[in-house]
Design a protein around this motif. Sequence first.
Motif, PDB file in Angstrom:
ATOM      1  N   GLY A 158      -0.663  -8.890   4.508  1.00 34.60           N
ATOM      2  CA  GLY A 158      -1.299  -8.738   3.199  1.00 34.60           C
ATOM      3  C   GLY A 158      -2.380  -7.685   3.151  1.00 34.60           C
ATOM      4  O   GLY A 158      -3.045  -7.521   2.117  1.00 34.60           O
ATOM      5  N   HIS A 159      -2.570  -6.934   4.228  1.00 33.52           N
ATOM      6  CA  HIS A 159      -3.579  -5.879   4.278  1.00 33.52           C
ATOM      7  C   HIS A 159      -2.897  -4.519   4.370  1.00 33.52           C
ATOM      8  O   HIS A 159      -2.021  -4.316   5.217  1.00 33.52           O
ATOM      9  CB  HIS A 159      -4.493  -6.058   5.489  1.00 33.52           C
ATOM     10  CG  HIS A 159      -5.306  -7.310   5.451  1.00 33.52           C
ATOM     11  ND1 HIS A 159      -6.469  -7.410   4.706  1.00 33.52           N
ATOM     12  CD2 HIS A 159      -5.120  -8.513   6.060  1.00 33.52           C
ATOM     13  CE1 HIS A 159      -6.978  -8.626   4.864  1.00 33.52           C
ATOM     14  NE2 HIS A 159      -6.186  -9.311   5.669  1.00 33.52           N
ATOM     15  N   LYS A 160      -3.315  -3.591   3.519  1.00 32.65           N
ATOM     16  CA  LYS A 160      -2.848  -2.213   3.594  1.00 32.65           C
ATOM     17  C   LYS A 160      -4.018  -1.371   4.074  1.00 32.65           C
ATOM     18  O   LYS A 160      -5.041  -1.278   3.394  1.00 32.65           O
ATOM     19  CB  LYS A 160      -2.364  -1.714   2.227  1.00 32.65           C
ATOM     20  CG  LYS A 160      -1.778  -0.307   2.262  1.00 32.65           C
ATOM     21  CD  LYS A 160      -1.208   0.089   0.903  1.00 32.65           C
ATOM     22  CE  LYS A 160      -0.519   1.442   0.968  1.00 32.65           C
ATOM     23  NZ  LYS A 160       0.115   1.801  -0.329  1.00 32.65           N
ATOM     24  N   PHE A 161      -3.862  -0.786   5.252  1.00 31.42           N
ATOM     25  CA  PHE A 161      -4.994  -0.055   5.809  1.00 31.42           C
ATOM     26  C   PHE A 161      -4.542   1.242   6.480  1.00 31.42           C
ATOM     27  O   PHE A 161      -3.417   1.376   6.960  1.00 31.42           O
ATOM     28  CB  PHE A 161      -5.787  -0.913   6.793  1.00 31.42           C
ATOM     29  CG  PHE A 161      -4.987  -1.530   7.920  1.00 31.42           C
ATOM     30  CD1 PHE A 161      -4.804  -0.862   9.122  1.00 31.42           C
ATOM     31  CD2 PHE A 161      -4.441  -2.806   7.784  1.00 31.42           C
ATOM     32  CE1 PHE A 161      -4.092  -1.429  10.163  1.00 31.42           C
ATOM     33  CE2 PHE A 161      -3.714  -3.391   8.823  1.00 31.42           C
ATOM     34  CZ  PHE A 161      -3.533  -2.705  10.010  1.00 31.42           C
ATOM     35  N   THR A 202      -9.544   3.088  14.673  1.00 30.83           N
ATOM     36  CA  THR A 202     -10.378   3.059  13.478  1.00 30.83           C
ATOM     37  C   THR A 202      -9.483   2.729  12.306  1.00 30.83           C
ATOM     38  O   THR A 202      -8.464   3.394  12.094  1.00 30.83           O
ATOM     39  CB  THR A 202     -11.029   4.433  13.200  1.00 30.83           C
ATOM     40  OG1 THR A 202     -11.523   4.983  14.412  1.00 30.83           O
ATOM     41  CG2 THR A 202     -12.151   4.311  12.186  1.00 30.83           C
ATOM     42  N   VAL A 203      -9.829   1.695  11.555  1.00 36.47           N
ATOM     43  CA  VAL A 203      -9.033   1.350  10.379  1.00 36.47           C
ATOM     44  C   VAL A 203      -9.934   1.278   9.150  1.00 36.47           C
ATOM     45  O   VAL A 203     -11.128   0.988   9.247  1.00 36.47           O
ATOM     46  CB  VAL A 203      -8.266   0.017  10.557  1.00 36.47           C
ATOM     47  CG1 VAL A 203      -7.383   0.062  11.796  1.00 36.47           C
ATOM     48  CG2 VAL A 203      -9.211  -1.163  10.608  1.00 36.47           C
ATOM     49  N   GLY A 204      -9.339   1.548   8.005  1.00 34.33           N
ATOM     50  CA  GLY A 204     -10.050   1.460   6.743  1.00 34.33           C
ATOM     51  C   GLY A 204      -9.164   0.850   5.679  1.00 34.33           C
ATOM     52  O   GLY A 204      -8.006   1.247   5.535  1.00 34.33           O
ATOM     53  N   GLU A 205      -9.692  -0.129   4.962  1.00 36.82           N
ATOM     54  CA  GLU A 205      -8.952  -0.793   3.886  1.00 36.82           C
ATOM     55  C   GLU A 205      -9.582  -0.399   2.553  1.00 36.82           C
ATOM     56  O   GLU A 205     -10.646  -0.911   2.184  1.00 36.82           O
ATOM     57  CB  GLU A 205      -9.006  -2.312   4.078  1.00 36.82           C
ATOM     58  CG  GLU A 205      -8.105  -3.071   3.112  1.00 36.82           C
ATOM     59  CD  GLU A 205      -8.073  -4.553   3.413  1.00 36.82           C
ATOM     60  OE1 GLU A 205      -6.973  -5.123   3.422  1.00 36.82           O
ATOM     61  OE2 GLU A 205      -9.155  -5.151   3.654  1.00 36.82           O
ATOM     62  N   PRO A 206      -8.934   0.498   1.813  1.00 36.25           N
ATOM     63  CA  PRO A 206      -9.542   0.998   0.576  1.00 36.25           C
ATOM     64  C   PRO A 206      -9.841  -0.078  -0.457  1.00 36.25           C
ATOM     65  O   PRO A 206     -10.831   0.035  -1.196  1.00 36.25           O
ATOM     66  CB  PRO A 206      -8.494   1.998   0.055  1.00 36.25           C
ATOM     67  CG  PRO A 206      -7.792   2.474   1.289  1.00 36.25           C
ATOM     68  CD  PRO A 206      -7.706   1.257   2.157  1.00 36.25           C
ATOM     69  N   THR A 207      -9.028  -1.119  -0.544  1.00 36.33           N
ATOM     70  CA  THR A 207      -9.238  -2.131  -1.581  1.00 36.33           C
ATOM     71  C   THR A 207     -10.487  -2.960  -1.357  1.00 36.33           C
ATOM     72  O   THR A 207     -11.052  -3.508  -2.308  1.00 36.33           O
ATOM     73  CB  THR A 207      -8.021  -3.073  -1.681  1.00 36.33           C
ATOM     74  OG1 THR A 207      -7.802  -3.694  -0.406  1.00 36.33           O
ATOM     75  CG2 THR A 207      -6.779  -2.312  -2.124  1.00 36.33           C
ATOM     76  N   THR A 208     -10.947  -3.061  -0.111  1.00 29.99           N
ATOM     77  CA  THR A 208     -12.147  -3.855   0.179  1.00 29.99           C
ATOM     78  C   THR A 208     -13.323  -2.999   0.636  1.00 29.99           C
ATOM     79  O   THR A 208     -14.443  -3.501   0.717  1.00 29.99           O
ATOM     80  CB  THR A 208     -11.856  -4.896   1.281  1.00 29.99           C
ATOM     81  OG1 THR A 208     -11.456  -4.212   2.486  1.00 29.99           O
ATOM     82  CG2 THR A 208     -10.747  -5.847   0.846  1.00 29.99           C
ATOM     83  N   PRO A 234      -6.053  -7.574  11.228  1.00 29.20           N
ATOM     84  CA  PRO A 234      -5.935  -8.398  10.010  1.00 29.20           C
ATOM     85  C   PRO A 234      -6.952  -9.532   9.948  1.00 29.20           C
ATOM     86  O   PRO A 234      -7.478  -9.849   8.873  1.00 29.20           O
ATOM     87  CB  PRO A 234      -4.504  -8.939  10.082  1.00 29.20           C
ATOM     88  CG  PRO A 234      -3.765  -7.961  10.929  1.00 29.20           C
ATOM     89  CD  PRO A 234      -4.763  -7.498  11.941  1.00 29.20           C
ATOM     90  N   THR A 235      -7.234 -10.150  11.098  1.00 28.34           N
ATOM     91  CA  THR A 235      -8.221 -11.234  11.129  1.00 28.34           C
ATOM     92  C   THR A 235      -9.605 -10.726  10.757  1.00 28.34           C
ATOM     93  O   THR A 235     -10.312 -11.333   9.935  1.00 28.34           O
ATOM     94  CB  THR A 235      -8.255 -11.890  12.517  1.00 28.34           C
ATOM     95  OG1 THR A 235      -6.979 -12.445  12.817  1.00 28.34           O
ATOM     96  CG2 THR A 235      -9.306 -12.986  12.577  1.00 28.34           C
ATOM     97  N   LEU A 236     -10.023  -9.623  11.356  1.00 27.18           N
ATOM     98  CA  LEU A 236     -11.331  -9.059  11.032  1.00 27.18           C
ATOM     99  C   LEU A 236     -11.431  -8.671   9.561  1.00 27.18           C
ATOM    100  O   LEU A 236     -12.442  -8.956   8.900  1.00 27.18           O
ATOM    101  CB  LEU A 236     -11.611  -7.837  11.910  1.00 27.18           C
ATOM    102  CG  LEU A 236     -12.091  -8.101  13.336  1.00 27.18           C
ATOM    103  CD1 LEU A 236     -12.126  -6.801  14.132  1.00 27.18           C
ATOM    104  CD2 LEU A 236     -13.473  -8.763  13.339  1.00 27.18           C
ATOM    105  N   LEU A 237     -10.403  -8.032   9.042  1.00 25.00           N
ATOM    106  CA  LEU A 237     -10.424  -7.635   7.629  1.00 25.00           C
ATOM    107  C   LEU A 237     -10.588  -8.854   6.721  1.00 25.00           C
ATOM    108  O   LEU A 237     -11.361  -8.827   5.754  1.00 25.00           O
ATOM    109  CB  LEU A 237      -9.152  -6.869   7.277  1.00 25.00           C
ATOM    110  CG  LEU A 237      -9.021  -5.464   7.876  1.00 25.00           C
ATOM    111  CD1 LEU A 237      -7.628  -4.901   7.630  1.00 25.00           C
ATOM    112  CD2 LEU A 237     -10.077  -4.518   7.307  1.00 25.00           C
ATOM    113  N   SER A 238      -9.869  -9.918   7.033  1.00 29.78           N
ATOM    114  CA  SER A 238      -9.957 -11.131   6.207  1.00 29.78           C
ATOM    115  C   SER A 238     -11.315 -11.803   6.324  1.00 29.78           C
ATOM    116  O   SER A 238     -11.924 -12.178   5.315  1.00 29.78           O
ATOM    117  CB  SER A 238      -8.858 -12.124   6.615  1.00 29.78           C
ATOM    118  OG  SER A 238      -7.560 -11.616   6.326  1.00 29.78           O
TER     119      SER A 238
END
Length: 425
Positions: free
Chosen positions: A367-370, A381-387, A415-419
């Motif tokens: 459920g994460h687009k990064f 290095t990851v970045g999730e624009p929606t959050t 995904p865990t960290l993003l959530s």
Amino acid sequence: MRKALLTLSVLFATSYVNAATLHEPDAEFITNSKQVGISQANWDHGQSAKLTMQNAYKFTYSQEMENGPFIHDLSKATGFDLSKAQGYDADGPHSLDIIIRDRLNQESLIILKNGKLVDEFYWNGMNKDKTHLQMSITKSFTSMTLAQLVDEGKVDMQDPIVKYLPELKSAPGYAGATVQQVADMRSGIKINFTPGKIWDERMTNVQEWNGVNKYPELKSILDFGATLNKRSDFNHGQAYDYQCVNTEMLGMIVARVTGKSLAENMEQRLWKKVGFEHNARIQSNSHGEAVGSGGLNATGRDVALMMDVLVNGGKNRQGEQILPTSFIDNLLAGNDEVRSAWKNGAESKLAPDAWYKDQIRVFNIEGHKFLAFVGIHGQVTVGEPTTGIVIHMNGAQDEMQATRTVAMTFLNVIPTLLSEVNKQK
């Protein structure tokens, strides 16, 4: 005439001062390293990563890139408890501090949200002011430098690469490829790996990555590129095939169309504008050809700030447009060509809903687009624009791109960290 000459001399002096500065290998450090069995010839071996990832530029020539007057204030950390989040290894669940530090051999973790510091963690002697070899994260920086030249009309990604680098006309691997295909790792080149390596040692020799070049007939990375053949199983553009020399060709285009080195361009277009806190080093050969595919030595906070520009629509947190919005929009949208090519590459087995475009990966997982910059020893290095969340980790893994650590990182930890970070107020 005298006034004109004086003016010219001032301009020349100014440009020299602002240019990325070339440094020689650190002879004293290399001598000391030999006492524990680490030399220029083997410094990049995985078993030494815990020492060498933090000191890589000392083994080679390197160019120092200075930061600019604007320094982004990350503010005081709001706090994140790694011990309360859970990750998984083969032997079951563990808290994320154990997973990230002990199981993934990470030496730092930086978490941002909307340009502000959530928290940062350092291990094995790392700290917020210390640089770390970013390996293939460098590729994304090279591509973002090129993107600015595309926006200025100096490069057309649909052009044949030989328009900019005619030296490659004799190379079957590149002769029919476009700049875009090269940027997407869809060039169609064929690399014959040196026994025991996952690259052709002629490339690293030209780059003086491990000391003196043993192939003196190859004086430039372009000379190496001109020797490459084409794959027989796929045509140009059809298959995603991750090869470092593709990035080196992009770096040579940057130098060719500007008349300045890749390091100078990266310094002027990124390092002086984003808001970085520190200078950086990019490793090179003695001729000043930067290793655009893997030579960046930078702090974790600064790499995280680069990704923050992407999640912030291409702007730094001062509001200056660093990267064109079209570049970011096209990354996130992907297209049929990169999706199809990804399916013909090895990484699709791990992450089928993903693609590689312009030296940056885009993942859709849990459920994460990064967006992701990725290095071979666990630099991520990851970045999730929606959050607005950015996560950076500096790895020192002893095995390059191991299936276990890659799967743990991208299918579970990220995904865990993003959530969990997004749950915090």
